[in-house]
Write a protein that holds these residues in place. Sequence first.
Motif, mmCIF file in Angstrom:
data_model
loop_
_atom_site.group_PDB
_atom_site.id
_atom_site.type_symbol
_atom_site.label_atom_id
_atom_site.label_comp_id
_atom_site.label_asym_id
_atom_site.label_seq_id
_atom_site.Cartn_x
_atom_site.Cartn_y
_atom_site.Cartn_z
ATOM 1 N N ARG A 104 22.322 11.509 27.698
ATOM 2 C CA ARG A 104 23.405 10.720 27.092
ATOM 3 C C ARG A 104 23.060 10.325 25.652
ATOM 4 O O ARG A 104 23.923 10.330 24.778
ATOM 5 C CB ARG A 104 23.671 9.449 27.915
ATOM 6 N N ALA A 105 21.795 9.983 25.417
ATOM 7 C CA ALA A 105 21.424 9.572 24.067
ATOM 8 C C ALA A 105 21.611 10.726 23.077
ATOM 9 O O ALA A 105 22.150 10.530 21.983
ATOM 10 C CB ALA A 105 19.977 9.065 24.041
ATOM 11 N N LEU A 138 25.277 11.105 22.471
ATOM 12 C CA LEU A 138 25.814 10.005 21.655
ATOM 13 C C LEU A 138 25.333 10.109 20.202
ATOM 14 O O LEU A 138 26.041 9.674 19.285
ATOM 15 C CB LEU A 138 25.429 8.660 22.259
ATOM 16 N N GLN A 139 24.130 10.667 19.993
ATOM 17 C CA GLN A 139 23.694 10.861 18.610
ATOM 18 C C GLN A 139 24.687 11.749 17.861
ATOM 19 O O GLN A 139 24.876 11.595 16.656
ATOM 20 C CB GLN A 139 22.295 11.492 18.568
ATOM 21 N N ALA A 143 28.042 12.265 19.099
ATOM 22 C CA ALA A 143 29.398 11.713 19.257
ATOM 23 C C ALA A 143 29.604 10.400 18.515
ATOM 24 O O ALA A 143 30.737 10.065 18.159
ATOM 25 C CB ALA A 143 29.702 11.528 20.739
ATOM 26 N N CYS A 144 28.529 9.638 18.290
ATOM 27 C CA CYS A 144 28.654 8.366 17.553
ATOM 28 C C CYS A 144 28.115 8.471 16.123
ATOM 29 O O CYS A 144 28.664 7.832 15.229
ATOM 30 C CB CYS A 144 27.885 7.246 18.247
ATOM 31 N N ASP A 145 27.034 9.195 15.921
ATOM 32 C CA ASP A 145 26.348 9.107 14.629
ATOM 33 C C ASP A 145 26.744 10.204 13.646
ATOM 34 O O ASP A 145 26.491 10.079 12.453
ATOM 35 C CB ASP A 145 24.819 9.143 14.837
ATOM 36 N N PRO A 160 32.087 10.975 14.195
ATOM 37 C CA PRO A 160 33.125 10.039 13.731
ATOM 38 C C PRO A 160 33.214 9.945 12.210
ATOM 39 O O PRO A 160 34.258 9.614 11.663
ATOM 40 C CB PRO A 160 32.687 8.689 14.318
ATOM 41 N N LEU A 161 32.101 10.209 11.547
ATOM 42 C CA LEU A 161 32.100 10.110 10.085
ATOM 43 C C LEU A 161 32.728 11.328 9.439
ATOM 44 O O LEU A 161 33.115 11.292 8.270
ATOM 45 C CB LEU A 161 30.658 9.921 9.602
ATOM 46 N N TRP A 178 29.482 14.090 1.284
ATOM 47 C CA TRP A 178 29.561 13.121 2.389
ATOM 48 C C TRP A 178 29.359 13.831 3.726
ATOM 49 O O TRP A 178 28.540 13.426 4.555
ATOM 50 C CB TRP A 178 30.934 12.437 2.334
ATOM 51 N N HIS A 198 25.854 15.024 4.160
ATOM 52 C CA HIS A 198 24.926 13.899 4.272
ATOM 53 C C HIS A 198 24.798 13.430 5.716
ATOM 54 O O HIS A 198 23.698 13.319 6.258
ATOM 55 C CB HIS A 198 25.388 12.746 3.378
ATOM 56 N N TRP A 199 25.936 13.170 6.370
ATOM 57 C CA TRP A 199 25.887 12.621 7.726
ATOM 58 C C TRP A 199 25.455 13.677 8.738
ATOM 59 O O TRP A 199 24.795 13.351 9.738
ATOM 60 C CB TRP A 199 27.227 11.970 8.101
ATOM 61 N N PRO A 241 16.881 14.350 13.108
ATOM 62 C CA PRO A 241 16.199 13.785 14.283
ATOM 63 C C PRO A 241 16.421 14.600 15.554
ATOM 64 O O PRO A 241 15.511 14.713 16.373
ATOM 65 C CB PRO A 241 16.789 12.372 14.420
#
Lengths: 222, 222
Positions: free
Chosen positions: B98-99, B102-103, B105-107, B110-111, B134, B137-138, B145
């Motif tokens: 899940r982590a 989520l890295q 799907a969240c990090d 969305p950006l 941009w 970058h994200w 990681p």
Amino acid sequence: MKLYDYVRSSAAYRVRIALNLKGLVYESVPISLLEGTQLGEDYRALNPTGLVPSLAIDDQGSGEGILGQSLAIIEYLDECYPEPALMPATPLKRARTRALALQIACDIHPLNNLRVLKYLTGELELSEEQKTTWYHHWLKQGLSPLEQQLGGDDSRYCCGDTPTLADICLVPQLYNARRFKLDLTPYARLVAIDQACNQLTEFRQAHPDQQPSHPGENLTRR
Amino acid sequence: MKLYDYVRSSAAYRVRIALNLKGLVYESVPISLLEGTQLGEDYRALNPTGLVPSLAIDDQGSGEGILGQSLAIIEYLDECYPEPALMPATPLKRARTRALALQIACDIHPLNNLRVLKYLTGELELSEEQKTTWYHHWLKQGLSPLEQQLGGDDSRYCCGDTPTLADICLVPQLYNARRFKLDLTPYARLVAIDQACNQLTEFRQAHPDQQPSHPGENLTRR
């Protein structure tokens, strides 16, 4: 357990609430996002993402480990320490709870966290006013459907009469909304749920202002 | 089941992969993000967030329902249709899966999704070059990681020898990275996992270019 924690990180705030609801004792290790501690070698050796929170656990049979990502941590806690349950009992209800949580964790929070705001005013040289407009824009985009979805019933919390993962995400998000002075008048149902949550000691003790181990961080600084 | 779908939405792409891995037949209902169909009254009546995907299900005993949020949908499918499992068997391994998911799907995602890119070039009047900077970058902030975390072992997929939720998030994210011409050389482990996934029919058939029900959307338009 050790929580690598920053008082005003809403992801860390979520995990503090979950740990409190489970009645788990933990040591809080302050990681200052303002000083950039999360990007240092020491923290990145634990969690290569350089994001807070991380939870250091001693998993039965698997030795020690570091978990990242607040939602993954909370689901882990809920699986290992089932009482009180933070997720409903049926797949359909769990899906709705997870969806509400993800609407906050994916659709609002990542756009408004500190590293993004720094990029806006740093690399992109936006004004404080443009930054605030950005912040409010994504908050409103996310809170409006939540208000609509949750407005249809009168349960005490987001998903029934006990707090779940959805409430654990909602309360820190509304804390952030207030810090950035969003008018919460249109979100009466969300505010009512937030108030119900904050009647619980477990939520109140997770609040940023209640973290005594973070000296100098409990004020209005960002 | 009906999937409210957009070919190049990576959240919808994730759900297509999961449905294929579970061997579930579904009807695809095209929702054009380019034409703004997701913001129309009809779609918002189903899903107030105005985001894709949504999955219309007929839940045993609970009647029909609309589920939103790709990760919540995939966990629902995994709970209701356990074979083949998309999540590992132990809490600790599930937390890691899940982590990783989520890295992404969240990090990352969305950006970089379409509504944010539109805000950058619309409201903020940024140039195409600033938008691409941009975006990259994200992506790099998130992929580095992941490469480090997954580089430590030589399993076929992110979390062992069968595909999980983490792979389901990784493949659409690398598809997006290629569309935006990010150099993937530093991410050899991620590219190897992506290649392993794409040897499976279930992944290949979920690819945006393989969605015959979306006429005119299979080209290089954004």
